[in-house]
Design an enzyme around this catalytic site. Structure first.
Site, PDB file in Angstrom:
ATOM      1  N   CYS A 120       0.824  -1.210   0.000  1.00  0.00           N
ATOM      2  CA  CYS A 120       0.000   0.000   0.000  1.00  0.00           C
ATOM      3  C   CYS A 120       0.858   1.260   0.000  1.00  0.00           C
ATOM      4  O   CYS A 120       0.374   2.348  -0.276  1.00  0.00           O
ATOM      5  CB  CYS A 120      -0.880   0.061   1.237  1.00  0.00           C
ATOM      6  SG  CYS A 120      -2.374  -0.882   1.071  1.00  0.00           S
ATOM      7  N   CYS A 155      -4.531   7.288   5.533  1.00  0.00           N
ATOM      8  CA  CYS A 155      -3.343   7.535   6.354  1.00  0.00           C
ATOM      9  C   CYS A 155      -3.743   7.831   7.794  1.00  0.00           C
ATOM     10  O   CYS A 155      -3.084   7.392   8.740  1.00  0.00           O
ATOM     11  CB  CYS A 155      -2.541   8.726   5.822  1.00  0.00           C
ATOM     12  SG  CYS A 155      -1.855   8.461   4.196  1.00  0.00           S
TER      13      CYS A 155
END
Lengths: 139, 388
Positions: free
Chosen positions: A33, A102
């Site tokens: 990712c 995030c």
């Protein structure tokens, strides 16, 4: 694309590093990712007295790690666990939509560090897992 | 600011802008009009068409202006596919094409066409042999980019052109990155269709061109008026076309001399990074690469952080990392050359142009190692390596 607060925490991240003999260490994410966060916590009387992080990731990943550490430092474990990705985002004056994951990672990293503290200190508690619904990666 | 992102776009050259300006105001006539200022516009477009033709070695009646490079790619691929579908439904392309080609091919797959996406080697080269082996009875089009926009690898266009010719299959190339960097003669190279874009070589944005060899069967792209021989209707982007024509003439004169000067800076940067930054890897072909392309992967860090730090230091560059593309996947080009996800995320593209200097390269090379070290120092992946 990034707020001034994000740029500030990206270019001058707070609490970067490792804690030797940390009481809890949590790592989340994967390199596929493009984001990995590792959090170290020092706990005294149920309070996070110190916290450090290491992050592999984009500007938002670094900034959310930095902000998350600021938000949990000095807090009780329960207070730290109540930290949501929304709170991290708000503290950073927002994130672009593709970067929301995030902030979820930051929330999860804190939770993982606390869980590790419980596990290594004989405390029989399970931290509730949060889910990132903003992307289809594995965190 | 130090601009090292010339593969993304370039500034309009001063002499190009000067040629363009009158066509916004005093010479504003519609090229389809019969009176004097209309004819002035028509003549200006004819001249630009000639300039493009001279640059790539075709006839001016084989040049069609478009709105951008992506439009040229869309038109070439869809136009040829639909016009030739009675002959066949198979298209051959590569895994490292620009999205303007890849997504167009994917669209055609939804409409009954079959597409072979050829793999590339570790340097990003497609093998002519693989192209040959992929040819079927019903293959109607081969589309292979001239040079890759991310890693700069120049593809074996002449060989592929020959194979296409032998098998009587149309050959399109996306030459958006190659114009002005490589000598191109469409006839010598066996190219039937070629896409180009004005803003990559000192021309304006919003204008491109497609070369269509005489006799190629292709559907019209835009239906409407008689512009571009009825194939691409719409009042011409007059100033843009004048700018593209002027820019391509400048860009394609003394290519070898200019390319050598740019390559000197490129090689200086590549050598310095290779020698001074550990855990780095040059992406793309070591020699068959665009004169201005530098592309490195730096392990244990993510590309966007590098770009932001470079920007804070006044340097503009680019990355193939996921974070700059709006998705979680890193560049399809870096994955196609076999980089693992983690390493593909940490790529940096520095594209040198004709206005860059050695002093600018020095400034970049002075700052870059400390940026990479700073990011590595906060990376848990680097920590693992150090502790081993």
């Amino acid at each position: 694309m990034y707020s001034e607060k994000v740029m500030d925490h990206f270019s001058n991240p707070r609490n970067v590093g490792e804690i030797e003999n940390a009481d809890g260490v949590g790592q989340v994410g994967n390199s596929k990712c493009g984001d990995i966060m590792k959090m170290y916590i020092k706990v005294e009387n149920d309070v996070i007295v110190d916290v450090k992080f290491k992050t592999f990731g984009c500007g938002a990943a670094i900034a959310t790690s930095s902000m998350a550490t600021e938000l949990v430092k000095g807090k009780t474990l329960d207070e730290a666990l109540a930290l949501t990705n929304k709170a991290v985002m708000e503290a950073l004056d927002g994130l672009p939509p593709v970067k929301v994951h995030c902030s979820v990672l930051a929330e999860e990293a804190i939770a993982a560090a606390v869980q590790n503290y419980y596990d290594t200190h004989g405390i029989d508690k399970q931290v509730a897992k949060s889910h990132c619904d903003s992307c289809n990666c594995e965190h | 600011m130090i601009y090292f992102d010339n593969a993304a776009t370039t500034a309009v050259k001063k002499e190009v802008l000067e040629k363009m300006l009158p066509y916004f105001s005093e010479n504003y006539g519609n090229a389809s009009s019969i009176y004097t200022i209309g004819r002035t516009s028509a003549a200006a477009i004819a001249k630009a068409r000639e300039q493009v033709a001279n640059a790539i070695g075709c006839k001016s009646n084989e040049v069609y202006f478009t709105g951008c490079g992506s439009e040229a790619d869309n038109w070439a691929i869809k136009g040829v596919a639909f016009a030739n579908k009675s002959k066949g439904k198979h298209i051959i392309t590569t895994a490292i094409e620009h999205h303007a080609v890849l997504h167009t091919c994917q669209y055609l797959e939804k409409h009954g066409f079959e597409v072979t996406y050829l793999p590339v080697d570790e340097y990003g080269k497609v093998s002519p042999e693989a192209v040959k082996n992929a040819i079927r009875e019903d293959t109607i089009l081969i589309t292979v980019m001239f040079a890759n926009n991310e890693i700069g690898t120049i593809e074996p266009i002449a060989e592929i052109g020959e194979i296409a010719k032998e098998h009587k299959i149309l050959f399109h190339t996306d030459a958006v990155q190659a114009i002005g960097a490589v000598e191109i003669d469409v006839n010598k190279l066996g190219i039937d269709l070629l896409s180009l874009s004005g803003h990559k070589f000192g021309g304006p944005k919003g204008v491109g061109a497609l070369y269509i060899k005489s006799g190629v069967r292709i559907d019209n792209f835009m239906h409407g008026g008689a512009q571009e021989k009825t194939k691409r209707a719409g009042t011409e982007n007059l100033a843009g076309i004048v700018g593209l024509g002027t820019a391509i003439e400048i860009a394609c004169s003394n290519i070898s001399e200019k390319a050598a000067k740019i390559a000197k800076i490129r090689d200086y940067i590549i050598k310095n990074i290779s020698e001074n930054i550990p855990y780095s890897r040059l992406n793309g072909h070591p020699t068959d690469r665009l004169c201005g392309n530098v592309n490195f992967s730096f392990e244990f860090i993510e590309g966007e952080g590098m770009l932001l730090h470079l920007d804070l230091n006044g340097i503009a560059a680019s990355s193939g990392s996921a974070c700059t593309s709006g998705s979680l996947d890193p560049s399809h080009v870096l994955l196609a050359i076999g980089l693992p996800h983690g390493i593909a995320h940490g790529s940096l593209r520095i594209s040198v142009g004709d206005t860059n200097t050695m002093e600018e390269a020095d400034k970049l090379l002075e700052i870059l190692p400390s940026i990479i070290q700073k990011l590595r120092d906060m990376s848990p992946l680097y920590e693992e390596i150090k502790n081993k």
